[in-house]
Design a protein around this motif. Structure first.
Motif: not given
Length: 106
Positions: A1-5, A45-65
């Protein structure tokens, strides 16, 4: 599993459109940045510090070309998608709390 914010507006556009080329930085770099579970805290910590609302998405990397693992921060290999992410690729989503703590069921 990989993740996108995604920020709130980026996530809402993704929901409405059903696909995304990613955040502005992804579009600029011409690939969608992802993180592994172990890399998530550093990414937050590096890219989203101080952001109000964030969404974390779990993605099955095997689905991605066109997913490539490339060296980035600290010499670590990060997953980069050279393509479009579809809502159908997302396995699970979480809205992060105001402290951007990672979910317990991650």
């Amino acid at each position: 599993m990989i993740y996108k914010i995604l920020r709130e507006d980026e996530y809402m556009d993704f929901v409405v459109d059903g696909q995304t080329k990613g955040a502005p930085i992804d579009i600029k770099d011409k690939y969608i940045h992802f993180s592994t579970k172990e890399q998530l805290k550093g990414t937050l910590d590096k890219h989203f510090d101080g952001e109000d609302v964030l969404h974390l998405l779990a993605v099955d990397e095997r689905k991605l070309e066109n997913l490539k693992w490339e060296e980035s921060r600290g010499g670590q290999l990060f997953p980069h998608l050279y393509g479009i992410l579809s809502m159908g690729d997302v396995v699970k989503t979480w809205e992060l709390d105001e402290h951007n703590r990672l979910p317990r069921d991650l």
